[in-house]
Design a protein around this motif. Structure first.
Motif, PDB file in Angstrom:
ATOM      1  N   LEU A  48       7.126 -18.514   2.560  1.00  0.00           N
ATOM      2  CA  LEU A  48       6.905 -17.774   1.316  1.00  0.00           C
ATOM      3  C   LEU A  48       5.437 -17.433   1.121  1.00  0.00           C
ATOM      4  O   LEU A  48       5.096 -16.351   0.638  1.00  0.00           O
ATOM      5  CB  LEU A  48       7.403 -18.594   0.118  1.00  0.00           C
ATOM      6  N   ILE A  49       4.574 -18.338   1.505  1.00  0.00           N
ATOM      7  CA  ILE A  49       3.138 -18.085   1.396  1.00  0.00           C
ATOM      8  C   ILE A  49       2.748 -16.910   2.280  1.00  0.00           C
ATOM      9  O   ILE A  49       2.037 -15.996   1.847  1.00  0.00           O
ATOM     10  CB  ILE A  49       2.335 -19.345   1.773  1.00  0.00           C
ATOM     11  N   GLU A  50       3.227 -16.897   3.507  1.00  0.00           N
ATOM     12  CA  GLU A  50       2.917 -15.802   4.414  1.00  0.00           C
ATOM     13  C   GLU A  50       3.456 -14.479   3.883  1.00  0.00           C
ATOM     14  O   GLU A  50       2.787 -13.452   3.958  1.00  0.00           O
ATOM     15  CB  GLU A  50       3.472 -16.099   5.801  1.00  0.00           C
ATOM     16  N   GLN A  51       4.648 -14.521   3.320  1.00  0.00           N
ATOM     17  CA  GLN A  51       5.229 -13.313   2.743  1.00  0.00           C
ATOM     18  C   GLN A  51       4.372 -12.814   1.585  1.00  0.00           C
ATOM     19  O   GLN A  51       4.138 -11.613   1.454  1.00  0.00           O
ATOM     20  CB  GLN A  51       6.646 -13.607   2.270  1.00  0.00           C
ATOM     21  N   ASN A  52       3.886 -13.711   0.762  1.00  0.00           N
ATOM     22  CA  ASN A  52       3.049 -13.317  -0.369  1.00  0.00           C
ATOM     23  C   ASN A  52       1.757 -12.666   0.090  1.00  0.00           C
ATOM     24  O   ASN A  52       1.284 -11.714  -0.536  1.00  0.00           O
ATOM     25  CB  ASN A  52       2.750 -14.522  -1.259  1.00  0.00           C
ATOM     26  N   PHE A  53       1.154 -13.165   1.166  1.00  0.00           N
ATOM     27  CA  PHE A  53      -0.079 -12.556   1.664  1.00  0.00           C
ATOM     28  C   PHE A  53       0.186 -11.136   2.151  1.00  0.00           C
ATOM     29  O   PHE A  53      -0.637 -10.240   1.944  1.00  0.00           O
ATOM     30  CB  PHE A  53      -0.697 -13.391   2.778  1.00  0.00           C
ATOM     31  N   ILE A  54       1.309 -10.927   2.777  1.00  0.00           N
ATOM     32  CA  ILE A  54       1.654  -9.581   3.226  1.00  0.00           C
ATOM     33  C   ILE A  54       1.822  -8.662   2.023  1.00  0.00           C
ATOM     34  O   ILE A  54       1.321  -7.532   2.012  1.00  0.00           O
ATOM     35  CB  ILE A  54       2.930  -9.608   4.091  1.00  0.00           C
ATOM     36  N   ILE A  55       2.495  -9.139   0.995  1.00  0.00           N
ATOM     37  CA  ILE A  55       2.699  -8.345  -0.216  1.00  0.00           C
ATOM     38  C   ILE A  55       1.362  -8.038  -0.889  1.00  0.00           C
ATOM     39  O   ILE A  55       1.120  -6.907  -1.330  1.00  0.00           O
ATOM     40  CB  ILE A  55       3.655  -9.072  -1.185  1.00  0.00           C
ATOM     41  N   ILE A  56       0.472  -9.017  -0.960  1.00  0.00           N
ATOM     42  CA  ILE A  56      -0.840  -8.810  -1.571  1.00  0.00           C
ATOM     43  C   ILE A  56      -1.608  -7.734  -0.812  1.00  0.00           C
ATOM     44  O   ILE A  56      -2.211  -6.844  -1.413  1.00  0.00           O
ATOM     45  CB  ILE A  56      -1.632 -10.129  -1.604  1.00  0.00           C
ATOM     46  N   LYS A  57      -1.565  -7.792   0.501  1.00  0.00           N
ATOM     47  CA  LYS A  57      -2.279  -6.808   1.319  1.00  0.00           C
ATOM     48  C   LYS A  57      -1.714  -5.405   1.090  1.00  0.00           C
ATOM     49  O   LYS A  57      -2.455  -4.442   0.923  1.00  0.00           O
ATOM     50  CB  LYS A  57      -2.176  -7.184   2.793  1.00  0.00           C
ATOM     51  N   LEU A  58      -0.384  -5.298   1.054  1.00  0.00           N
ATOM     52  CA  LEU A  58       0.238  -3.995   0.841  1.00  0.00           C
ATOM     53  C   LEU A  58      -0.056  -3.453  -0.560  1.00  0.00           C
ATOM     54  O   LEU A  58      -0.306  -2.253  -0.723  1.00  0.00           O
ATOM     55  CB  LEU A  58       1.748  -4.091   1.067  1.00  0.00           C
ATOM     56  N   LEU A  59      -0.042  -4.315  -1.557  1.00  0.00           N
ATOM     57  CA  LEU A  59      -0.361  -3.866  -2.910  1.00  0.00           C
ATOM     58  C   LEU A  59      -1.811  -3.393  -3.015  1.00  0.00           C
ATOM     59  O   LEU A  59      -2.104  -2.410  -3.707  1.00  0.00           O
ATOM     60  CB  LEU A  59      -0.093  -4.987  -3.925  1.00  0.00           C
ATOM     61  N   ASP A  60      -2.705  -4.073  -2.324  1.00  0.00           N
ATOM     62  CA  ASP A  60      -4.102  -3.650  -2.307  1.00  0.00           C
ATOM     63  C   ASP A  60      -4.235  -2.277  -1.663  1.00  0.00           C
ATOM     64  O   ASP A  60      -4.950  -1.410  -2.160  1.00  0.00           O
ATOM     65  CB  ASP A  60      -4.956  -4.676  -1.571  1.00  0.00           C
ATOM     66  N   ARG A  61      -3.535  -2.068  -0.566  1.00  0.00           N
ATOM     67  CA  ARG A  61      -3.574  -0.767   0.112  1.00  0.00           C
ATOM     68  C   ARG A  61      -3.005   0.328  -0.795  1.00  0.00           C
ATOM     69  O   ARG A  61      -3.573   1.425  -0.888  1.00  0.00           O
ATOM     70  CB  ARG A  61      -2.789  -0.834   1.416  1.00  0.00           C
ATOM     71  N   LEU A  62      -1.897   0.036  -1.476  1.00  0.00           N
ATOM     72  CA  LEU A  62      -1.320   1.012  -2.399  1.00  0.00           C
ATOM     73  C   LEU A  62      -2.286   1.352  -3.527  1.00  0.00           C
ATOM     74  O   LEU A  62      -2.433   2.513  -3.911  1.00  0.00           O
ATOM     75  CB  LEU A  62      -0.011   0.475  -2.990  1.00  0.00           C
ATOM     76  N   ASN A  63      -2.944   0.338  -4.058  1.00  0.00           N
ATOM     77  CA  ASN A  63      -3.892   0.558  -5.138  1.00  0.00           C
ATOM     78  C   ASN A  63      -5.036   1.464  -4.684  1.00  0.00           C
ATOM     79  O   ASN A  63      -5.451   2.368  -5.417  1.00  0.00           O
ATOM     80  CB  ASN A  63      -4.431  -0.772  -5.645  1.00  0.00           C
ATOM     81  N   LYS A  64      -5.546   1.239  -3.479  1.00  0.00           N
ATOM     82  CA  LYS A  64      -6.626   2.081  -2.960  1.00  0.00           C
ATOM     83  C   LYS A  64      -6.153   3.517  -2.767  1.00  0.00           C
ATOM     84  O   LYS A  64      -6.883   4.465  -3.066  1.00  0.00           O
ATOM     85  CB  LYS A  64      -7.155   1.501  -1.649  1.00  0.00           C
ATOM     86  N   ASN A  65      -4.928   3.688  -2.287  1.00  0.00           N
ATOM     87  CA  ASN A  65      -4.390   5.038  -2.108  1.00  0.00           C
ATOM     88  C   ASN A  65      -4.229   5.748  -3.451  1.00  0.00           C
ATOM     89  O   ASN A  65      -4.523   6.941  -3.565  1.00  0.00           O
ATOM     90  CB  ASN A  65      -3.053   4.996  -1.374  1.00  0.00           C
ATOM     91  N   ILE A  66      -3.782   5.050  -4.451  1.00  0.00           N
ATOM     92  CA  ILE A  66      -3.630   5.630  -5.790  1.00  0.00           C
ATOM     93  C   ILE A  66      -4.989   6.037  -6.344  1.00  0.00           C
ATOM     94  O   ILE A  66      -5.138   7.113  -6.946  1.00  0.00           O
ATOM     95  CB  ILE A  66      -2.893   4.658  -6.730  1.00  0.00           C
ATOM     96  N   GLU A  67      -5.994   5.192  -6.147  1.00  0.00           N
ATOM     97  CA  GLU A  67      -7.350   5.513  -6.616  1.00  0.00           C
ATOM     98  C   GLU A  67      -7.876   6.765  -5.932  1.00  0.00           C
ATOM     99  O   GLU A  67      -8.513   7.608  -6.568  1.00  0.00           O
ATOM    100  CB  GLU A  67      -8.297   4.331  -6.385  1.00  0.00           C
ATOM    101  N   GLU A  68      -7.610   6.891  -4.628  1.00  0.00           N
ATOM    102  CA  GLU A  68      -8.045   8.087  -3.905  1.00  0.00           C
ATOM    103  C   GLU A  68      -7.360   9.335  -4.443  1.00  0.00           C
ATOM    104  O   GLU A  68      -7.984  10.384  -4.584  1.00  0.00           O
ATOM    105  CB  GLU A  68      -7.754   7.932  -2.418  1.00  0.00           C
ATOM    106  N   LEU A  69      -6.067   9.239  -4.755  1.00  0.00           N
ATOM    107  CA  LEU A  69      -5.338  10.385  -5.291  1.00  0.00           C
ATOM    108  C   LEU A  69      -5.851  10.756  -6.680  1.00  0.00           C
ATOM    109  O   LEU A  69      -5.925  11.949  -7.017  1.00  0.00           O
ATOM    110  CB  LEU A  69      -3.841  10.073  -5.348  1.00  0.00           C
ATOM    111  N   LYS A  70      -6.201   9.763  -7.481  1.00  0.00           N
ATOM    112  CA  LYS A  70      -6.721  10.034  -8.823  1.00  0.00           C
ATOM    113  C   LYS A  70      -8.066  10.769  -8.754  1.00  0.00           C
ATOM    114  O   LYS A  70      -8.382  11.571  -9.626  1.00  0.00           O
ATOM    115  CB  LYS A  70      -6.897   8.748  -9.607  1.00  0.00           C
ATOM    116  N   ASN A  71      -8.846  10.475  -7.727  1.00  0.00           N
ATOM    117  CA  ASN A  71     -10.180  11.063  -7.620  1.00  0.00           C
ATOM    118  C   ASN A  71     -10.183  12.460  -7.005  1.00  0.00           C
ATOM    119  O   ASN A  71     -11.220  13.094  -6.928  1.00  0.00           O
ATOM    120  CB  ASN A  71     -11.093  10.136  -6.788  1.00  0.00           C
ATOM    121  N   LYS A  72      -9.042  12.959  -6.567  1.00  0.00           N
ATOM    122  CA  LYS A  72      -8.974  14.311  -5.970  1.00  0.00           C
ATOM    123  C   LYS A  72      -8.889  15.354  -7.039  1.00  0.00           C
ATOM    124  O   LYS A  72      -8.495  15.227  -8.104  1.00  0.00           O
ATOM    125  CB  LYS A  72      -7.797  14.418  -5.035  1.00  0.00           C
TER     126      LYS A  72
END
Length: 72
Positions: A48-72
């Motif tokens: 479960l810990i390993e799964q959570n780290f994967i989810i955290i990484k993916l959420l961080d990537r999604l957040n960065k992509n959303i920020e990039e789209l907002k700045n266009k």
């Protein structure tokens, strides 16, 4: 390699980052996640810990992509 070759805390954190591929996260977040992982070393919960780290990484990537789209 000797019998008493101990890793420093920084080396352990770097190994942690490499194992979970968390290079893109902030340093503060990495340190918090590392502290949490040190306290949560239960055999059944490790998956479960390993799964959570994967989810955290993916959420961080999604957040960065959303920020990039907002700045266009």
């Amino acid at each position: 390699m000797g019998l008493f070759n101990k890793k420093t805390e920084d080396e352990k954190i770097l190994e942690f980052v490499e194992n979970y591929k968390l290079e893109e996260l902030d340093v503060e977040d990495i340190k918090k996640l590392y502290e949490i992982s040190k306290t949560a070393k239960f055999s059944y919960a490790q998956g479960l810990i390993e799964q959570n780290f994967i989810i955290i990484k993916l959420l961080d990537r999604l957040n960065k992509n959303i920020e990039e789209l907002k700045n266009k």
